[in-house]
Each structure stands twice: as C-alpha cells, then as structure tokens.
Design an enzyme around this catalytic site. Structure first.
Site, PDB file in Angstrom:
ATOM      1  N   HIS A  83       0.819  -1.223   0.000  1.00 48.96           N
ATOM      2  CA  HIS A  83       0.000   0.000   0.000  1.00 48.96           C
ATOM      3  C   HIS A  83       0.854   1.275   0.000  1.00 48.96           C
ATOM      4  CE1 HIS A  83      -3.663  -2.222   0.343  1.00 48.96           C
ATOM      5  NE2 HIS A  83      -3.415  -2.676   1.564  1.00 48.96           N
ATOM      6  N   HIS A 131      -6.294  -7.420  -0.013  1.00 47.82           N
ATOM      7  CA  HIS A 131      -6.442  -6.056  -0.521  1.00 47.82           C
ATOM      8  C   HIS A 131      -5.581  -5.809  -1.756  1.00 47.82           C
ATOM      9  CE1 HIS A 131      -7.143  -6.012   3.892  1.00 47.82           C
ATOM     10  NE2 HIS A 131      -8.216  -5.348   3.515  1.00 47.82           N
ATOM     11  N   ASP A 171      -2.720 -11.041  -1.529  1.00 53.02           N
ATOM     12  CA  ASP A 171      -3.335 -10.421  -0.358  1.00 53.02           C
ATOM     13  C   ASP A 171      -4.832 -10.197  -0.579  1.00 53.02           C
ATOM     14  OD1 ASP A 171      -2.151  -8.952   2.218  1.00 53.02           O
ATOM     15  OD2 ASP A 171      -3.840  -7.754   1.497  1.00 53.02           O
TER      16      ASP A 171
END
Length: 246
Positions: free
Chosen positions: A100, A139, A137
């Site tokens: 991220h 996300h 993952d």
C-alpha cells in the site's frame, strides 16, 4: 527455498495488526527446522529512493524505531530477490508490509514498498528487465500498482481467485523474474473468509512451475498481510511447500 528473517521483525514497532506481538513467531515456529534461514541487512537510502520520493523517505525517517525496522524489511526483500536471481528462490519473512506504499504516500500498515524496491534494485543492476508481480493479499496493492502503472515491463496482478491466477500466468509467459506479494488475510479464518490453506499451496505450485518453465526458476516472495495467528504460520508453510513442489 530459503527464508530471509531478522529477529528485529519480532519487535512491536507500532500499534497496528501487522506489528502485533507473536505474529512473526507463529510463522517462524512453522518454518524453523524445515528451511534454511538467512539474515538480511538494512536497505540503503538510495535503494528506497528507487521507488519513493525524498520527501516520503524523510517523513518515515521521523519515526525512529519504525524507520529502522522498515529499512530492514526492504533489505530483506532485496536479499530475497538477489537470491532468486542466483537461482535460489527465497521468502522474505519481513514486516512492515509494503504493497500500500506508493511513491509519495502510504497506508494500510505499510511504509516502504518492499517488493517494488526489490524489483527496481534488480532491474537497476541490469539482472532483469521484465517482471511479473503476483499479489495474493486480500487487498489490492494500490501502492505497487501506482509505482509501476506506466512501466510496460512490470506487470502487477492482484489474485482474486486461483483460476484467475492460472489465466494471468497463461498469457504472461515472457518474464525474467516473478515477485510475489504474499498476503494471507484472504483465508477463511482471517479477514477475507475465502481461501483454504490448500489454496495457498496451489498458488505456490502454480507460481513456481511458471517460473521454472519461463524464467529459469527465478522467483521470490515477501510477506504482506495475514492476521489470524492461529492459521497464519500454517498458511505460509503451505505456500512455501507449494513453491517447493515439482
């Protein structure tokens, strides 16, 4: 398959679930005695600047202990990638996670984008050009996508299901290296409530088989998410056993 790990990753450097006490221990307990461990060095600032701005690096640097751990995390990813290029696939058991983290911002327990830094380090050294990044993952790795969105030689794919991974690999056979953002929070007993432990084994086998067939067996993985300590170690072990399968 070797495991890159430093005892510094056991430290509770923040208050988020990725930094929770015992998270590394439950994985180490599953892998110790089954895999050879290697100790990384911290990444250099010039390595971080391969994908992040100076302003972002300086902002993270203000967080003393966290910054130290984050440098070792990026260094662990680099070490795993360099091992892979020598024909010795590796799993970087590191934290904080990184997918991220974009060039100038970050969120979701991430600070530096470990997999992106490792990929760019290898490419800067001239050892590889075309890279596939597979993200398992829960996300979407918006930071990784942001960093490589204009680079046609690096293809990022977020795995939605095992069949989708199979299709992605089938149409992307030209590569020098495969990097895996190995997240485990999509497990049925974790936040995602979807994958079985066997699914991680299956994905590991698919990735390693593709690497053997199309890029000389060169692949590495880095830890991203996964927060249920009761199943996390078993899921990591399953993926590594899949990586080792022939």
């Amino acid at each position: 398959m070797r495991v890159v790990f430093h005892d510094l990753f056991r430290s509770v450097y923040d208050y988020d679930p990725a930094a929770a006490a015992g998270r590394m221990d439950c994985i180490v307990d599953e892998l110790k005695g089954r895999y050879e461990f290697a100790v990384p060095h911290p990444a250099a600032e010039k390595d971080i600047l391969l994908v992040h701005s100076q302003a972002h690096l300086d902002w993270v640097k203000q967080r003393d202990t966290l910054y130290e751990v984050a440098l070792f995390s990026a260094g662990g990813a680099i070490m795993a990638a360099q091992m892979a290029m020598r024909g010795d696939p590796a799993f970087a058991l590191i934290r904080p996670p990184g997918h991220h983290a974009g060039r100038d911002s970050c969120w979701g327990f991430c600070w530096f984008n470990n997999v992106a830094i490792a990929v760019e380090k290898i490419r800067a050294e001239g050892a590889a050009k075309k890279v596939l990044i597979v993200d398992t993952d829960l996300h979407f790795g918006d930071g990784t996508d942001n960093i490589f969105e204009d680079d046609y030689d690096v293809k990022y794919y977020h795995v939605y299901n095992v069949e989708g991974l199979k299709q992605f690999l089938s149409i992307n056979r030209e590569c020098d290296l495969i990097a895996v953002s190995a997240g485990f929070d999509k497990h049925k007993s974790d936040w995602g409530l979807i994958y079985s432990t066997e699914d991680f084994h299956t994905m590991g086998g698919m990735i390693s088989s593709h690497a053997r067939n199309y890029c000389g067996g060169r692949f590495f993985a880095v830890l991203e998410g996964g927060y249920n300590h009761q199943v996390l170690g078993k899921n990591v072990r399953a993926m590594l056993e899949g990586f080792d399968s022939k």
